[in-house]
Design an enzyme around this catalytic site. Structure first.
Site, mmCIF file in Angstrom:
data_model
loop_
_atom_site.group_PDB
_atom_site.id
_atom_site.type_symbol
_atom_site.label_atom_id
_atom_site.label_comp_id
_atom_site.label_asym_id
_atom_site.label_seq_id
_atom_site.Cartn_x
_atom_site.Cartn_y
_atom_site.Cartn_z
ATOM 1 N N ASP A 50 0.825 -1.204 0.000
ATOM 2 C CA ASP A 50 0.000 0.000 0.000
ATOM 3 C C ASP A 50 0.861 1.257 0.000
ATOM 4 O O ASP A 50 0.500 2.264 -0.607
ATOM 5 C CB ASP A 50 -0.933 0.014 1.211
ATOM 6 C CG ASP A 50 -2.022 -1.041 1.106
ATOM 7 O OD1 ASP A 50 -2.312 -1.471 -0.033
ATOM 8 O OD2 ASP A 50 -2.578 -1.442 2.140
ATOM 9 N N LYS A 131 -12.349 -5.232 5.613
ATOM 10 C CA LYS A 131 -11.692 -5.604 4.357
ATOM 11 C C LYS A 131 -10.967 -6.935 4.571
ATOM 12 O O LYS A 131 -9.933 -6.993 5.221
ATOM 13 C CB LYS A 131 -10.706 -4.525 3.918
ATOM 14 C CG LYS A 131 -10.070 -4.796 2.564
ATOM 15 C CD LYS A 131 -9.176 -3.644 2.147
ATOM 16 C CE LYS A 131 -8.616 -3.907 0.754
ATOM 17 N NZ LYS A 131 -7.741 -5.105 0.720
ATOM 18 N N GLU A 189 -14.821 -12.575 -1.229
ATOM 19 C CA GLU A 189 -13.458 -12.925 -0.833
ATOM 20 C C GLU A 189 -13.425 -14.325 -0.227
ATOM 21 O O GLU A 189 -14.222 -14.656 0.661
ATOM 22 C CB GLU A 189 -12.958 -11.915 0.196
ATOM 23 C CG GLU A 189 -11.462 -11.829 0.297
ATOM 24 C CD GLU A 189 -10.855 -10.893 -0.744
ATOM 25 O OE1 GLU A 189 -9.630 -10.717 -0.729
ATOM 26 O OE2 GLU A 189 -11.606 -10.354 -1.589
ATOM 27 N N LYS A 329 -6.964 1.580 5.243
ATOM 28 C CA LYS A 329 -6.044 0.509 5.616
ATOM 29 C C LYS A 329 -5.487 0.702 7.028
ATOM 30 O O LYS A 329 -5.337 1.820 7.507
ATOM 31 C CB LYS A 329 -4.886 0.443 4.610
ATOM 32 C CG LYS A 329 -5.317 0.285 3.149
ATOM 33 C CD LYS A 329 -6.121 -0.964 2.907
ATOM 34 C CE LYS A 329 -5.282 -2.207 2.878
ATOM 35 N NZ LYS A 329 -4.404 -2.307 1.709
ATOM 36 N N CYS A 464 24.497 -4.956 -23.056
ATOM 37 C CA CYS A 464 24.457 -5.418 -21.668
ATOM 38 C C CYS A 464 23.547 -6.630 -21.566
ATOM 39 O O CYS A 464 22.355 -6.537 -21.868
ATOM 40 C CB CYS A 464 23.945 -4.307 -20.754
ATOM 41 S SG CYS A 464 23.791 -4.820 -19.032
#
Length: 814
Positions: A50, A131, A189, A329, A464
């Site tokens: 985050d 969440k 979820e 969060k 390279c």
């Protein structure tokens, strides 16, 4: 909103520094997405991820031209794994914007109200729900029966895990209840409880198998099994919280949707609450945070959503996230450990990237042994703007360091515990040659800031091997040329054998040399195994040999199948810094083929801004906006016409007192200021450059990157060699909303039925470009009451003018 250390740091970035940091963050985020979504083996915590995402978005807010230029910026999640069949989501599964402070929540609520243009007395309700830290899943029900279950994937295309989802007890195979839509996509979820996670790891340990790092990894790994029996043996759980495609509307609020879900037999988180102010939302966040340890499953924040679905539709989406939702969060997690060593790896663009090797430490339940040190400047205690960070403390091997995990991206060393520094610790000296090719590695002077760039880069270019191999891997990737069968190993084999050094070489491959390289690699590996005491592998059988020949022929066939490719994919495959999928598409919309684009870039190179023009925007209290307005006209203004002044003196007189003070402090005298302003006036970018730089979908950062790339003779030669082997075709466009696609629209006057932001967002969603001024290139002017000079400009240029009602009618037909 008060300034934060992050916002202050971003404000201090020059355009070049922002571009470099944006690219660096994007690479870290894209790697993290791959590890998190596809490999279920993240190297970072949620908080670390985050933090990277927050910094990326802060840079894009200050430098809008960077938005959408990389996969990390434009995309959601990661490309789906090749192990599973693909499912295209009827409605994309987007990500969410993040909040990390109470002030962010206040601003979110205020932003929603501003966009909707709500009167003070009208309230807005929000749902607030935990969440869940798990794996996102979309369940498609038809006639109430589960027909498809798909992971998020990259947001557009996910993995078909239907057989596995049917083994999850919380997921009903058939919905119950009344008024179920004929088609219903339920989003939610999949997760594991702490108790079940501990039991699974106990079984893993007893069987001598690797332990899962955390419940999220275990849940994701369990759902994404090729064998549904393994999924069935692990007690996965599910919470429903959103929806995708529905055949008909079934309610009018977010909270009512959750009640419907519950009534149809879908589990919904019981800690969801309806809030009517930012204060209530934050209070519920605090409650959930306090309960977090006792919930029995992992959460990493609280999600707020506008409750009214009509408001949600009006608010719409921006980039990869809805305007009507926000994830608040929880704070990052930290630990203290010892820095054992600093390793250097070379990135695809030649950057020398320092990686901290740490004494293993547990951060947020995950063992961390590596962490990013960003770049040379960061190690030295200097920011991208050349100013001190961490109060100037450098980072040394042997130091005790603070490691932070802020999400599932690579952890970073945040600071040094200077009191514990060993007496024999010495400053780390970056190599001045590339570890991969031995070419010089340099930190170039930034013309805008007059300071060294934070990143040291290899000058070897295509010679390279670190850059060459990585560029070729990018070239053959799914979003590039999508060369089937050409995985990373094949590219390394062909590069080491000298068969492929640049993209054009791929299309010149022939059967015998290709087979010889593969056989030689196999023999080398066999010799290594024998030297290490391993038994020699059996010689290939005739059947195996035939299969190998067939595989090689398939590789060559996949090359022939890509002899013609859309221009946007061609551009993206070149791996030009700052040219992500979105910018590549923008370029392909404006140019029919590579010769046209390269000719335009040659002209843009000749009309690029000079050093004095760029330097002005780096001065305090000036910036690009002030500089551009200052030079808008070089002719005398009304007050200046009566005075006999030089051009430089006239321009200096247009500055505010504080701006004059800043330029005087920089240049030393009024005469030097005037001379610098006159030089800058002669170095303004021309129309050919502005064709790219002023385009909202391309911008100056990507333009400069394109010019720099094609100005290198070996890059120009490599592209021309590739064009001798392959052709491009125009970007495929959709027919929907064709009336607006590619059109330039200007809004003027007062809009009464939608806000200006809403009108702009709607136009851009339909493929139009919204401009702030009217020119001969404008296609449409939408005029409300009070329209002024822009109406006159429209008449002068013969541009069509419509009312707001006409505009709404056009939208209805789109």
């Amino acid at each position: 909103m008060p300034s934060t250390p992050l916002s202050a740091a971003v404000e201090a970035l020059s355009e070049d520094a922002a571009q470099a940091r944006h690219a660096e963050l994007s690479r870290a985020i894209e790697r993290a997405n791959q590890l998190y979504y596809n490999e279920d083996a993240p190297e970072l915590t949620d908080a670390e991820y985050d933090a990277l995402r927050q910094e990326l978005e802060a840079i894009e807010a200050r430098f809008p031209a960077l938005t959408g230029t990389t996969e990390a910026s434009a995309g959601v999640g990661a490309k789906p794994s090749e192990k599973f069949a693909k499912v295209r989501h009827a409605v994309p599964m987007l990500s969410l914007g993040n909040a990390f402070a109470d002030e962010d929540v206040d601003e979110f609520v205020a932003r929603v109200r501003r966009f909707l243009n709500l009167p003070a007395e009208e309230s807005v309700a929000f749902t607030a729900e935990p969440k869940i830290d798990g794996l996102s899943l979309s369940l498609r029900y038809e006639a109430g029966r589960l027909v498809t279950a798909a992971t998020r994937g990259d947001g557009e295309v996910g993995e078909n895990v239907t057989a596995n989802a049917l083994t999850v007890d919380d997921i009903p195979e058939t919905l119950s209840g009344e008024n179920i839509p004929e088609v219903l996509e339920v989003r939610g979820e999949v997760y594991l409880s702490h108790e079940d996670f501990a039991a699974i790891n106990a079984r893993q340990e007893a069987a001598g198998k690797p332990l899962f790092a955390n419940p999220r990894n275990a849940a994701a790994g369990s759902l994404r099994q090729l064998d549904p029996a393994i999924t069935a043996s692990r007690p996965l759980r599910f919470f429903a919280y959103a929806w995708g495609e529905v055949s008909e509307p079934f309610t009018d609020t977010q909270s009512a949707v959750l009640e419907r879900f519950r009534g149809w037999g879908l589990p919904v988180n019981p800690r969801t609450k309806l809030c009517r102010s930012a204060e209530e939302m934050i209070a519920h966040y605090r409650t959930i945070e306090a309960e977090r340890a006792g919930l029995g499953y992992d959460i990493d924040g609280v999600v707020y959503k506008v409750d009214d679905l009509g408001f949600q539709r009006r608010l719409g989406f921006v980039s990869r996230a809805p305007r009507w939702a926000l994830a608040h969060k929880f704070a990052a997690q930290e630990a203290i450990t010892e820095l054992l060593a600093i390793d250097i790896n070379v990135g695809r663009t030649g950057s020398l990237n320092p990686l901290a090797r740490l004494k293993p430490v547990t951060v947020g339940g995950v063992v961390v042994s590596n962490a990013t040190l960003h770049n040379e400047g960061y190690v030295q205690g200097v920011g991208a703007d050349g100013e001190p960070i961490r109060e100037g403390r450098d980072i040394r091997v042997g130091d005790t360091v603070i490691v932070v995990r802020a999400g599932d991206v690579i952890p970073k060393v945040r600071d040094v515990v200077i009191e514990k520094r060993p007496a024999d610790a010495v400053p780390y000296v970056f190599p001045d040659t590339c570890p991969a090719c031995g070419s010089r590695a340099v930190r170039e002077l930034n013309p805008r800031t007059k300071k060294l760039d934070a990143i040291r880069r290899c000058t070897g270019g295509l010679i390279c091997p670190a850059q060459g191999v990585e560029r070729l891997k990018h070239f053959v990737s799914r979003n590039g040329f999508d060369l089937e069968g050409f995985g990373q190993t094949y590219i390394e084999v062909l590069f080491e054998a000298g068969l492929v050094k640049q993209p054009a070489d791929l299309f010149r491959l022939e059967f015998e040399p290709l087979k010889a390289a593969i056989v030689a690699r196999r023999e080398t590996l066999s010799a290594q195994r024998r030297s290490e005491g391993e038994p020699a592998p059996k010689k290939p059988t005739k059947k195996k040999g035939e299969e190998e020949d067939k595989a090689i022929k398939n590789l060559l066939a996949s090359l022939d199948a890509r002899r013609t490719i859309p221009l946007n994919r061609f551009l993206f495959a070149l791996g030009i810094p700052q040219i992500g999928e979105s910018t590549a598409k923008a370029l392909a919309k404006r140019f029919p083929d590579m010769p046209s684009l390269m000719a335009a870039l040659e002209a843009a190179t000749r009309e690029q801004a000079g050093r004095d023009w760029l330097e002005l925007s780096a001065l305090p209290r000036i910036g690009p906006g002030t500089r551009d307005r200052l030079f808008e006209t070089l002719d005398p203004l009304p007050g200046e016409a009566m005075q006999d002044l030089s051009l430089g003196a006239r321009l200096r007189g247009r500055l505010t007192p504080s701006q004059r003070e800043a330029v005087l402090a920089h240049y030393g005298s009024e005469e030097k200021v005037d001379a610098a302003l006159e030089r800058a006036a002669s170095q303004r970018p021309g129309d050919a450059y502005r064709l790219f730089a002023d385009d909202g979908e391309i911008g100056p950062v990507a333009t400069d990157s394109l010019i720099q790339f094609f100005s290198e003779p070996h890059n120009d030669a490599a592209v021309r060699a590739l064009l001798e082997e392959v052709g491009t075709e125009p970007l495929a466009t959709t027919t929907s909303a064709a009336a607006f696609a590619g059109k330039t629209v200007v809004f003027t006057g007062s809009l009464e039925k939608m806000t200006r932001s809403e009108a702009k967002a709607t136009a851009e969603r339909l493929g139009a470009k919204v401009s702030g001024s009217v020119s001969a290139k404008t296609d449409l002017v939408v005029a409300g009451p009070g329209a002024g000079s822009k109406l006159k400009d429209a008449e002068k240029h013969g541009v069509k003018v419509v009312s707001e009602d006409d505009w709404l009618a056009m939208l209805a037909e789109a």
